[in-house]
Design an enzyme around this catalytic site. Structure first.
Site, short mmCIF file in Angstrom:
data_model
loop_
_atom_site.label_atom_id
_atom_site.label_comp_id
_atom_site.label_asym_id
_atom_site.label_seq_id
_atom_site.Cartn_x
_atom_site.Cartn_y
_atom_site.Cartn_z
N ASP A 82 -27.21 39.80 0.55
CA ASP A 82 -25.96 39.09 1.00
C ASP A 82 -24.96 40.58 1.14
OD1 ASP A 82 -26.26 39.49 -2.10
OD2 ASP A 82 -24.43 38.40 -2.21
N GLU A 140 -25.98 37.46 -4.51
CA GLU A 140 -25.80 38.16 -5.70
C GLU A 140 -24.31 38.38 -6.06
OE1 GLU A 140 -25.29 41.15 -8.55
OE2 GLU A 140 -24.97 41.70 -6.37
N GLU A 141 -23.62 38.79 -4.99
CA GLU A 141 -22.10 39.24 -5.12
C GLU A 141 -21.23 38.05 -5.74
OE1 GLU A 141 -21.32 42.28 -5.03
OE2 GLU A 141 -22.61 43.17 -3.64
N HIS A 365 -19.15 48.98 -2.65
CA HIS A 365 -17.86 48.25 -2.43
C HIS A 365 -16.58 48.89 -1.51
CE1 HIS A 365 -19.44 44.78 -5.20
NE2 HIS A 365 -20.57 45.61 -4.72
NI NI Z 1 -25.17 45.30 -5.34
#
Ligand code: NI
Length: 393
Positions: A82, A140-141, A365
């Site tokens: 993702d 996962e996020e 990020h």
């Molecule tokens: Ni990651």
């Protein structure tokens, strides 16, 4: 040439194809639980390789089972797929074509790397023992994360060992890291409402001041870390939001707080919300206020298995020499790979993907985050060599 040597040579041959996959994924990022096109792309790519049973455990995830010609262990390799709600600002020719969405954590690289491993392994299916299960996990996020859903769908049934890796832009490419034991924390969240009695700011004796009480709660929650818990046990208690009031001359009737608790020990993890409740209860009751307290458990702490970690460490040294191996410093970040480690022994390792001289310096990020694509081949080789050892064990 041994099987291992032939597999590694093949990994080098398909390096540019793996980079192409990564760039395609990078250009077409999708958010957690919305990875429809990503999953379709992964499924198509796996099906074209042949020799594998490809399935969709959940609507946006993919699993491929590669069953060797001889019996042996079952090894699972997980990649997360993702992207994040970030507007890309890298200026790369293959930048995100999906406004406001970006592969800013390297999951495009994880997916491409594990696809590459699948391709090399599938081509040698007749020479393999045991089974390799390639897990392409969604979300996962975004808690509650995709891992638990996949496990509930049966992806870990009969798995003997599970491995996975994360690319790391703060680490120079060429370095690969492992750590046995605790590596990442459990990211739990809490929500507190303090209900007092609002009123005129000039008449504080007639109100129950939720702001003053809330401030004491924030201060006293810090005592959990500084005074209640063994300083050798990592713990974070952070209040990250404090909302209350509208203007300068009115004391509000209530305030709302929320925050995160992170630790690496399951017993401590049970203990902290109890302590928090005691503190909130004590302070609010002392001042005549009431409270609501909600505590939500996030991912489990990520704790790597000793012997699997050792196997990966040995592999890194064999492939790239002692200087390539580093020991990961555990951090209070989180990853739902921990769920797989709760089902089978395994390890999560880090693959260096930064390169200062090329300007690949931005953290995960970040809108300018990118990776050195050399890391993909390095990751493939570590996975392939380790897989052969873990299937034989
Ligand atoms: Ni990651």
């Amino acid at each position: 040439m041994t099987l291992a040597q032939r597999l590694l040579e093949r990994a080098e041959e398909i390096q540019s194809e793996v980079i192409d996959w990564r760039r395609y994924l990078h250009q077409h990022p999708e958010l957690s639980f919305e990875e429809s096109k990503t999953a379709y792309y992964i499924e198509e790519t796996l099906c074209a390789m042949g020799h594998m049973e490809v399935s969709r455990p959940t609507p946006t995830s993919v699993m491929a089972r590669l069953i060797g010609s001889r019996p042996g262990k079952v090894l699972a390799i997980r990649a997360d797929i993702d992207a994040l709600p970030i507007e890309e600002d890298t200026g790369l020719p293959y930048s995100s074509g999906n406004p406001g969405v970006m592969h800013a954590c390297g999951h495009d690289g994880h997916t491409a790397t594990v696809l590459g491993v699948a391709k090399v392994m599938a081509e040698h299916q007749a020479e393999l023992e045991g089974e390799i299960r390639f897990i392409f996990q969604h979300a996962e996020e975004l808690p509650p994360g995709g891992a638990e859903e996949m496990i509930a769908a049966g992806v870990m049934t009969d798995v003997d060992t599970v491995i996975g890796a994360h690319l790391q832009s703060p680490v120079e490419v060429g370095k690969v890291g492992v750590v046995a034991g605790p590596m990442l924390a459990s990211p739990d969240t809490f929500y507190i409402t303090i209900n007092g009695k609002g009123g005129h700011a000039a008449e504080p004796h007639r109100v129950i001041d939720s702001i003053a009480i809330g401030a004491q709660v924030v201060n006293n929650l810090q005592h959990i870390v500084s005074r209640h818990v063994n300083p050798m046990d990592p713990l974070v208690v952070s209040v990250t939001k404090f909302i209350g009031g509208h203007t300068h001359n009115v004391i509000p009737g209530s305030v709302e707080l929320c925050g995160t608790v992170r630790c690496m020990d399951l017993e401590l993890r049970d203990e902290v919300p109890k302590r928090m409740k005691q503190i909130i209860e004590g302070i609010t009751s002392a001042h005549g206020a009431t409270f609501e307290f909600r505590y939500e458990y996030g991912y489990r702490p990520l704790i790597n298995h000793e012997s699997v970690t050792k196997t990966i460490a040995e592999t890194i040294q064999e492939l790239y020499g002692e200087e390539a191996l580093y020991t990961i410093k555990p951090s209070m970040a989180a990853d739902d790979f921990s769920a797989y480690l709760n089902s089978a022994p395994g390890t999560y390792f880090n693959i260096g993907a930064g390169r200062k001289e090329k300007g690949i310096i931005y953290p995960h990020h970040h809108p300018k985050f990118t990776i050195d694509e050399e890391a993909l081949l390095i990751g493939m080789k570590v996975f392939i060599s380790s897989a052969l050892k873990l299937l034989a064990k």
